[in-house]
Design a protein around this motif. Sequence first.
Motif, PDB file in Angstrom:
ATOM      1  N   VAL A 182      -0.018   0.925 -11.221  1.00 23.82           N
ATOM      2  CA  VAL A 182      -0.308   1.162  -9.811  1.00 23.82           C
ATOM      3  C   VAL A 182      -0.595   2.639  -9.661  1.00 23.82           C
ATOM      4  CG1 VAL A 182       0.528   0.931  -7.452  1.00 23.82           C
ATOM      5  CG2 VAL A 182       1.387  -0.610  -9.220  1.00 23.82           C
ATOM      6  N   ASN A 183      -1.745   2.944  -9.096  1.00 27.04           N
ATOM      7  CA  ASN A 183      -2.069   4.353  -8.901  1.00 27.04           C
ATOM      8  C   ASN A 183      -3.002   4.471  -7.709  1.00 27.04           C
ATOM      9  OD1 ASN A 183      -2.254   7.060  -9.260  1.00 27.04           O
ATOM     10  ND2 ASN A 183      -3.618   6.965 -11.033  1.00 27.04           N
ATOM     11  N   LYS A 184      -2.595   5.216  -6.714  1.00 27.32           N
ATOM     12  CA  LYS A 184      -3.412   5.487  -5.532  1.00 27.32           C
ATOM     13  C   LYS A 184      -4.020   4.208  -4.960  1.00 27.32           C
ATOM     14  CE  LYS A 184      -4.763  10.175  -6.822  1.00 27.32           C
ATOM     15  NZ  LYS A 184      -4.813  10.227  -8.309  1.00 27.32           N
ATOM     16  N   ASP A 185      -3.162   3.229  -4.682  1.00 32.57           N
ATOM     17  CA  ASP A 185      -3.600   1.976  -4.061  1.00 32.57           C
ATOM     18  C   ASP A 185      -4.571   1.175  -4.916  1.00 32.57           C
ATOM     19  OD1 ASP A 185      -1.965   2.194  -1.910  1.00 32.57           O
ATOM     20  OD2 ASP A 185      -3.447   3.209  -0.651  1.00 32.57           O
ATOM     21  N   ARG A 186      -4.640   1.518  -6.181  1.00 36.32           N
ATOM     22  CA  ARG A 186      -5.383   0.678  -7.129  1.00 36.32           C
ATOM     23  C   ARG A 186      -4.378   0.047  -8.069  1.00 36.32           C
ATOM     24  NH1 ARG A 186     -10.839   0.688  -7.756  1.00 36.32           N
ATOM     25  NH2 ARG A 186     -10.594  -0.479  -9.663  1.00 36.32           N
ATOM     26  N   VAL A 187      -4.383  -1.268  -8.142  1.00 46.84           N
ATOM     27  CA  VAL A 187      -3.458  -1.961  -9.039  1.00 46.84           C
ATOM     28  C   VAL A 187      -4.277  -2.590 -10.156  1.00 46.84           C
ATOM     29  CG1 VAL A 187      -1.667  -3.709  -9.233  1.00 46.84           C
ATOM     30  CG2 VAL A 187      -1.950  -2.459  -7.097  1.00 46.84           C
ATOM     31  N   THR A 188      -3.910  -2.267 -11.386  1.00 49.14           N
ATOM     32  CA  THR A 188      -4.596  -2.882 -12.526  1.00 49.14           C
ATOM     33  C   THR A 188      -3.582  -3.695 -13.308  1.00 49.14           C
ATOM     34  OG1 THR A 188      -5.904  -0.881 -12.653  1.00 49.14           O
ATOM     35  CG2 THR A 188      -6.137  -2.452 -14.453  1.00 49.14           C
ATOM     36  N   PRO A 199       0.828  -1.209   0.000  1.00 43.09           N
ATOM     37  CA  PRO A 199       0.000   0.000   0.000  1.00 43.09           C
ATOM     38  C   PRO A 199       0.866   1.264   0.000  1.00 43.09           C
ATOM     39  CG  PRO A 199      -0.878  -1.593   1.539  1.00 43.09           C
ATOM     40  CD  PRO A 199       0.400  -2.166   1.018  1.00 43.09           C
ATOM     41  N   HIS A 200       0.347   2.331  -0.531  1.00 41.49           N
ATOM     42  CA  HIS A 200       1.028   3.623  -0.649  1.00 41.49           C
ATOM     43  C   HIS A 200       2.202   3.578  -1.611  1.00 41.49           C
ATOM     44  CE1 HIS A 200      -1.456   4.958   2.597  1.00 41.49           C
ATOM     45  NE2 HIS A 200      -1.000   3.986   3.371  1.00 41.49           N
ATOM     46  N   HIS A 201       2.146   2.697  -2.558  1.00 39.52           N
ATOM     47  CA  HIS A 201       3.212   2.643  -3.552  1.00 39.52           C
ATOM     48  C   HIS A 201       3.082   3.853  -4.486  1.00 39.52           C
ATOM     49  CE1 HIS A 201       5.746   1.113  -6.786  1.00 39.52           C
ATOM     50  NE2 HIS A 201       6.141   0.151  -5.973  1.00 39.52           N
ATOM     51  N   ALA A 202       4.215   4.308  -4.996  1.00 36.83           N
ATOM     52  CA  ALA A 202       4.179   5.420  -5.947  1.00 36.83           C
ATOM     53  C   ALA A 202       3.522   4.958  -7.238  1.00 36.83           C
ATOM     54  CB  ALA A 202       5.598   5.899  -6.232  1.00 36.83           C
ATOM     55  N   ALA A 203       2.963   5.908  -7.989  1.00 36.98           N
ATOM     56  CA  ALA A 203       2.322   5.574  -9.267  1.00 36.98           C
ATOM     57  C   ALA A 203       3.353   4.941 -10.182  1.00 36.98           C
ATOM     58  CB  ALA A 203       1.751   6.829  -9.903  1.00 36.98           C
TER      59      ALA A 203
END
Lengths: 291, 146
Positions: free
Chosen positions: B70-76, B36-40
């Motif tokens: 990865v963007n704002k704790d959303r991983v696609t 969690p809180h990974h950079a984009a």
Amino acid sequence: MPTIRQLKRRIQSVKNTAKITNALQMVAASKMRRAQDRASQAKPYAEKLRTVLAGLASQSGGEGEAALHPLLETRPVRNIAVLHITPDRGLCGGLNSNINRSGGTFVAMQHEPVQVVAVGKKGRDFFHRAHVHIAAEFTDLGDYPTQAETSGISRLIIDDYLNGTVDRVYVSFSEFVTTATQRPVTRQLLPIEPPAMEGDGEAFLSDYIFEPSPEVVLARLLPRYIEMQIYEAVLQNAASFQSAQMVAMKNATDNANEITRELTLTYNKTRQEQITKELLDIVGGAAALEG
Amino acid sequence: MPLTVEVVTAERVVRVEQGVDVLVAPGSEGQLAILPHHAALMTTLDAGELIIRRASQEDSFVVSGGFMEVNKDRVTILADASEAAEEIDIARAEAARARAEERLRRVREQNARDVDIARAAAALQRSLLRLRVANRRRQRPGPPRV
């Protein structure tokens, strides 16, 4: 005036036809649901890919600037390819003639030599009759085409574009709008015209960390994008076909039922008349005997 | 805040998972874990195993290349193709492995020329990966249920 026997036979024959069209309608309805389902399952992937591509490609400035990737590069057009996607089968109302007319007109309007890549028997036969050069054909993709099956088409298109056989590629297919509406459309496939970026492209690029680099990601993304577009077009075509067939068969069933109703009316009238005539004969005969 | 993970392919949505604590993906620059809180981040993926871990369970997937955003704790994850471990047909993967090994063996021993070595090797790698993912799941069914 047809005889009672003839009427009876016709009613039976129309009823038999109605049975068949009704069965086809049921089959098409269930296949339609699955085909539409598959088309919507493909959406999340397609939308994400589009967003990413829009962001990545927004950095490729304006006119005159060197393109980032061969698939984005606009070349002087000497040869054109049209990927024409149609169903394999008929019994679907005006769908096939609409898509073939639209594709045929488009091909006829081009000034440069055109080669057709035909997907589906109906389109292949159409261009064959029109004596248009068919570079390749793909038939029998089935009711639910998979990505594995369409990737061969994509590879052919991309290869032809990259080795300079063609300089521009269009795709023509029946877009699925609603169950009752399918629209023949023609779109440019190559060179890729990146979808417009919503919001700030610069911000998109600077916000993300790209691994290994934006260029590599873009280079991997572009062929995927083409593949996805072709896969989507093939799915749309399949959904359109099943919907058009279901509607056409429903109309045919309704018509057959209407004809059955009318014929039955005529049949009853004729029968009634005959009985009346026979009665009159008997009554007349009896009267003559008594007289 | 835990991660929301979406695994999608062109054909279907493979999995949408919420409340993920850590995700391990086969990045093209090497395996990488996303917390969690990974950079984009936007990266290409290689063929490999994708692991989604939550407090109580661990799910594993086969991915054959693609992209990860990865963007704002959303991983696609936009996978070229992907299957969850429990969807893998072990018998089929085993058969594919045997077939590929047989082909490669023929090249080695009889110098067979009708074999596309690159293709056979790729098929072998694919089947081994699927077997590994499927078996790992079988051996470690997760923490005991209470």
